[in-house]
Design a protein around this motif. Sequence first.
Motif: not given
Lengths: 100, 100, 100, 100
Positions: C11, C13, C64, C68-70
Motif C-alpha cells: 500500500p 500513501g 482502497h 489506501v490511495p495506491r
Amino acid sequence: MKAIADVSIIPLGVGLSLSKYVAACEKVFTEHGFEPKLHANGTNIEGDWERVMEALKACHERLHEMGVPRIATNLRLGTRVDREPSMDAKLRSVKEKLEQ
Amino acid sequence: MKAIADVSIIPLGVGLSLSKYVAACEKVFTEHGFEPKLHANGTNIEGDWERVMEALKACHERLHEMGVPRIATNLRLGTRVDREPSMDAKLRSVKEKLEQ
Amino acid sequence: MKAIADVSIIPLGVGLSLSKYVAACEKVFTEHGFEPKLHANGTNIEGDWERVMEALKACHERLHEMGVPRIATNLRLGTRVDREPSMDAKLRSVKEKLEQ
Amino acid sequence: MKAIADVSIIPLGVGLSLSKYVAACEKVFTEHGFEPKLHANGTNIEGDWERVMEALKACHERLHEMGVPRIATNLRLGTRVDREPSMDAKLRSVKEKLEQ
C-alpha cells in the motif's frame, strides 16, 4: 557473469508521487555507466553482475539519503551461460516472431 | 545497510523438476551463514546487503555449475533506515493484527 | 486451471506501517475460502485461477475502501498442465532433496 | 477499477528459446484490445482489472495449448483511486524530472 536486470523501486513513506525517486535512480544508473531503459513499470539495465548490484545498492542509498525511510524493490534478474545475454537480442527475437 | 530478500530462482532449460536446484540454493544460503526460510514460492533471507547479494550470486554460479544454462530470478528486496528491519517483526506484526 | 500465487501487496500513501493492510488481505483470502500461508514477504494461496483472481481483486478493493490511495502488488503466478500443482508438493520435494 | 500491469511470463519445460511464447502472448493481448508495450523483461498493459486478468489467463491458456507444460509468471500490478492511473503519465512524469 553478465546479468540483465529489470528494477522496480517503490519508495515507502513519502506519499504518492514517486517519479522524482525513479528519476534519481535513473541518474544513479547513468552515473554507474549503464544505459537504463525506462518503461512504465521499471527500468532495464544489463552488465556485469557486480556492477549491476553496486548500482542497485547505490540507488537504495541515494533514496535513503533523499529522505525515503523504506524501500521495496522488485528485481527480475537473468543470467545465462550458453551464450552472451543481451536485451537487444531478446527484444529483436520477439519482434521477429511477431512479424512472422 | 540491512536487506530483507525474497528469492525465487527459476532454472531454465533443465526440464520441469526444479526442486533439486531450489535445494542447492538453500544449501548455498546456509553455507553463507543465513537461515533461509523456504516457502512455496521462494526463500526469505535477511542480513547485510552485500552478504545477501554475494549469496545470491553464489546461487546463480552454483546452478550454472550444475548445468543450468539460464536462470530467471525474481527478487523482492526491502531496506529501511527508520529502524532495524526484521522478518520476525514483520510476521509478528501481521499476526497481532489478525488476532485483534 | 489451478494456480499457485505468491501475493505481495504494498500500500502506498499510508505511511510505513503496513501490517494492518497485510492482515486485511489475509482476512479477504480466508473469507474467499483460501488457507493463506503468510511468509515474511508475501502470502501464498492456491486454487482455481478465477477464484484466486477474484480474491486478489477483493484485496485491492478492500484496501482502497480502508483509505489506501495506491497499491503496488507483486504477484508470482504458476500454472501447469502436466500434473496437478500443489504448494505442499513443492515444499515437500525441496525438503526431500535437502535431506539427501 | 483500472489496473496497470507488467507481465513477465516464463515458460518452463520447452528449452531456452522463449521468444515465440512471448510473441504469442503479445498477440493475445492485442486480440483482447490492448496495446502491449514490450520491453526487454516483460510487457506493459493497462485497462480495466477484469479485462487485464482475462487476457493474462488467455495467455497462460494459449501457451499451454502450444505445448508448454508449466508457466511461471511475474506480475507487477498497480491500482490507484486518487486519480486515473496511466502508463503514459508515469513515464512522462519521470522524464520531466530527468530533464530538470
